[in-house]
Design an enzyme around this catalytic site. Sequence first.
Site, PDB file in Angstrom:
ATOM      1  CG  ASP A   1       7.247  11.373  -3.081  1.00 50.60           C
ATOM      2  OD1 ASP A   1       8.483  10.887  -3.633  1.00 50.60           O
ATOM      3  OD2 ASP A   1       6.459  11.235  -4.066  1.00 50.60           O
TER       4      ASP A   1
ATOM      5  CG  ASP B   1      10.779   6.991  -1.980  1.00 48.31           C
ATOM      6  OD1 ASP B   1      11.349   5.798  -2.089  1.00 48.31           O
ATOM      7  OD2 ASP B   1       9.614   7.136  -2.408  1.00 48.31           O
TER       8      ASP B   1
ATOM      9  CG  ASP C   1       3.734   4.553  -9.444  1.00 49.66           C
ATOM     10  OD1 ASP C   1       3.799   3.692  -8.573  1.00 49.66           O
ATOM     11  OD2 ASP C   1       4.537   4.128 -10.604  1.00 49.66           O
TER      12      ASP C   1
END
Length: 330
Positions: free
Chosen positions: A122, A160, A306
Amino acid sequence: MPRSVDCSASLIGLSASLLLLLAACGSSGTLVGSPGEAEINLDAQATGFYADPNSTPATWVKSHPNDSRTPTIKSKISSQASGRWFGGWSGDITPAVRGFATAAANAGKIPILVAYNIPGRDCGQYSAGGAASDAAYKTWISNFAKAIGSRAAVVVLEPDALSQLKDCLSGTQQTARLNLIRYAVDQFANNAKNTKLYLDAGHNNWVAPAEMASRLKSANIARARGFALNTSNFGTTANNTSYGNNIVKALGSAKRFVIDTSRNGNGWNGQWCNPGGRKLGSVSKVVAGNSGLEMLLRVKTPGESDGNCGVGSGSKAGDFLPQAAYAMAK
């Protein structure tokens, strides 16, 4: 052309010893597999996936029997199948994955698992972390695949990781990441042959289809079932279906894709981290049709934060937010 079998029966009651292999339902309503694959019966309109009794919403429901929000959260979220995410917090990955996959098999259901431990995860943002080294990751992901073994499973690989490939990594780091994803693909292909593996490919508001197809090819999607879209995000199913089919066209091969519908029932409002006003999307299910779309899956667990942002201010990633869950369900 692949062969087909009757798709009218559900998974319930199947022996855990069967070698189950999930495949997509075609437009005829039959379950489609490739030559040489084992096959299972899965009603395209049923939820044949595993609802984790130990998920964060299920745990909250059990500990709050008298809360006015409990019936809604139970019926709309905790009793519905969603993904179990595995990373450094999972401890020894072998018993963690084996236990989850075995519980699903014993229930006659298909588990949804997410491997989320790539080094440099991330780009150091809300979900920063990952394995400490490339070597550590190789050991971790190899043990992950071996722990599933012959059991049927759906796995989304490294959300991701490909979409952020050029966002925060040097050229050398990009090569290293692609090597790790290729290694992971090989581990599942060699050690978890009844797993449907989907490489995460972001969503329709990120990388152009041709570029994503190029990254998927570099990551050896040829040995995977296909790719996953909208993981933990809010894009509509329609928009991501169009994007996915454009990726399939750019790939030039008949790969399939899945879409995360955990929070996309009201689309995207421009905010990515715990936005308010979102709604639940479809329950996890196989879909019939002629496009590359194979499944709608709640990959993200609805109601989980999140990170310390939006309606989840004060929380950390993975915390269950009962009011946010209730609002989405309502």
